[in-house]
Design a protein around this motif. Structure first.
Motif, mmCIF file in Angstrom:
data_model
loop_
_atom_site.group_PDB
_atom_site.id
_atom_site.type_symbol
_atom_site.label_atom_id
_atom_site.label_comp_id
_atom_site.label_asym_id
_atom_site.label_seq_id
_atom_site.Cartn_x
_atom_site.Cartn_y
_atom_site.Cartn_z
ATOM 1 N N GLN A 1 0.853 -1.184 0.000
ATOM 2 C CA GLN A 1 0.000 0.000 0.000
ATOM 3 C C GLN A 1 0.889 1.234 0.000
ATOM 4 O OE1 GLN A 1 -2.508 0.714 3.487
ATOM 5 N NE2 GLN A 1 -4.180 1.330 2.138
ATOM 6 N N ALA A 2 0.917 1.909 -1.142
ATOM 7 C CA ALA A 2 1.744 3.118 -1.282
ATOM 8 C C ALA A 2 3.203 2.846 -0.947
ATOM 9 C CB ALA A 2 1.193 4.248 -0.413
ATOM 10 N N GLY A 3 3.693 1.665 -1.388
ATOM 11 C CA GLY A 3 5.096 1.331 -1.196
ATOM 12 C C GLY A 3 5.445 0.707 0.135
ATOM 13 N N ALA A 4 4.483 0.564 1.019
ATOM 14 C CA ALA A 4 4.734 -0.040 2.333
ATOM 15 C C ALA A 4 3.937 -1.338 2.448
ATOM 16 C CB ALA A 4 4.340 0.909 3.449
ATOM 17 N N GLU A 5 4.527 -2.360 3.083
ATOM 18 C CA GLU A 5 3.812 -3.614 3.274
ATOM 19 C C GLU A 5 2.884 -3.503 4.471
ATOM 20 O OE1 GLU A 5 5.461 -7.861 2.806
ATOM 21 O OE2 GLU A 5 5.309 -7.638 4.988
ATOM 22 N N VAL A 6 1.640 -3.895 4.252
ATOM 23 C CA VAL A 6 0.659 -3.919 5.333
ATOM 24 C C VAL A 6 0.071 -5.321 5.392
ATOM 25 C CG1 VAL A 6 0.097 -1.475 5.194
ATOM 26 C CG2 VAL A 6 -1.174 -3.104 3.792
ATOM 27 N N GLU A 7 -0.377 -5.748 6.555
ATOM 28 C CA GLU A 7 -0.967 -7.062 6.687
ATOM 29 C C GLU A 7 -2.209 -6.982 7.566
ATOM 30 O OE1 GLU A 7 1.402 -9.231 10.311
ATOM 31 O OE2 GLU A 7 2.382 -9.253 8.348
ATOM 32 N N LEU B 1 -4.943 -1.899 -3.018
ATOM 33 C CA LEU B 1 -4.059 -2.785 -2.266
ATOM 34 C C LEU B 1 -3.493 -3.832 -3.213
ATOM 35 C CD1 LEU B 1 -6.231 -3.385 0.934
ATOM 36 C CD2 LEU B 1 -4.317 -1.798 0.662
ATOM 37 N N GLU B 2 -2.181 -3.891 -3.337
ATOM 38 C CA GLU B 2 -1.521 -4.791 -4.271
ATOM 39 C C GLU B 2 -0.925 -5.985 -3.526
ATOM 40 O OE1 GLU B 2 -0.098 -6.002 -8.064
ATOM 41 O OE2 GLU B 2 -1.392 -4.312 -7.559
ATOM 42 N N PRO B 3 -1.494 -7.193 -3.705
ATOM 43 C CA PRO B 3 -0.878 -8.371 -3.089
ATOM 44 C C PRO B 3 0.527 -8.596 -3.637
ATOM 45 C CG PRO B 3 -3.114 -8.856 -3.812
ATOM 46 C CD PRO B 3 -2.752 -7.523 -4.401
ATOM 47 N N ALA B 4 1.327 -9.324 -2.895
ATOM 48 C CA ALA B 4 2.704 -9.587 -3.299
ATOM 49 C C ALA B 4 2.744 -10.213 -4.692
ATOM 50 C CB ALA B 4 3.382 -10.506 -2.290
#
Length: 207
Positions: A104-110, A159-162
């Motif tokens: 999300q905007a270059g940061a990984e979120v979970e 939101l972009e999944p891996a």
């Protein structure tokens, strides 16, 4: 499993509707590095490959968060990441299947979600999501047509999944059969380009 799914969904892309000469696709349960398995070529979707094998990149595997219109009509459509834990999910048994990770905007979120159905089989996962069992995270090469025809709805597209690599994997370049070399070259040509063929003209989704 990866090659089986790709063969099922991408045969027209690969061969223009023709499968001549025939290709046999196996779904081996054992490790592809086992020389006794007699596997000439495997297709693996992963960013971590066995360093003892040769891996040729073919394409990128992207996934989408999606659900059936029936599920969304009954349970509502999530608007933000914070809405996801309140929903039902069909998830994977591999790894932390009930924890979803996004860029999300270059940061990984979970986010931890509630998996009401868990499976290690992507085919079963797709069927469950199509049947309205819950929200699922599925590869675009496998659900692209479902999204285009409206059988599934893409959720939270921001939101972009891996992203994972799709690789042709084999044990050695020595004594490589001509047919295998030609097939690998052909897969690389047909799958090549960015975005991958199955990612072109995907509906943008909503939420």
């Amino acid at each position: 499993v990866a090659m089986r799914e790709i063969a099922q969904t991408q045969t027209p892309t690969l061969f223009g509707g023709e499968t001549n000469p025939p290709i046999t696709v196996y779904d081996p349960s054992g490790p592809y590095t086992d020389p006794d398995a007699r596997i000439d070529l495997a297709v693996r979707i992963s960013n971590t490959l066995d360093p003892t094998v040769i891996a040729r990149p073919l394409a990128l595997c992207r996934s989408v968060l999606c659900a059936s219109p029936q599920y969304l009509a009954q349970h509502g459509q999530p608007a933000t990441l914070a809405d996801l834990p309140a929903h039902r999910f069909a998830t994977r048994t591999v790894g932390d299947g009930d924890v979803l990770r996004f860029d999300q905007a270059g940061a990984e979120v979970e986010v931890a979600v509630h998996g009401v159905l868990r499976t290690d089989d992507t085919i079963a996962l797709r069927r469950a999501v199509l049947a309205g069992a819950g929200i699922g995270m599925l590869p675009t090469y496998y659900v692209g047509e479902d999204l285009r025809r409206g059988a599934l709805v893409r959720l939270l597209p921001a939101l972009e999944p891996a992203t994972l690599g799709i690789h042709a994997v084999y044990l050695s370049r020595r004594h490589q059969p001509l047919a295998q070399r030609v097939l690998v070259d052909y897969l690389a040509e047909r799958f090549g380009g960015e975005p991958a063929p199955w990612d072109r003209d995907l509906p943008p989704g909503g939420g």
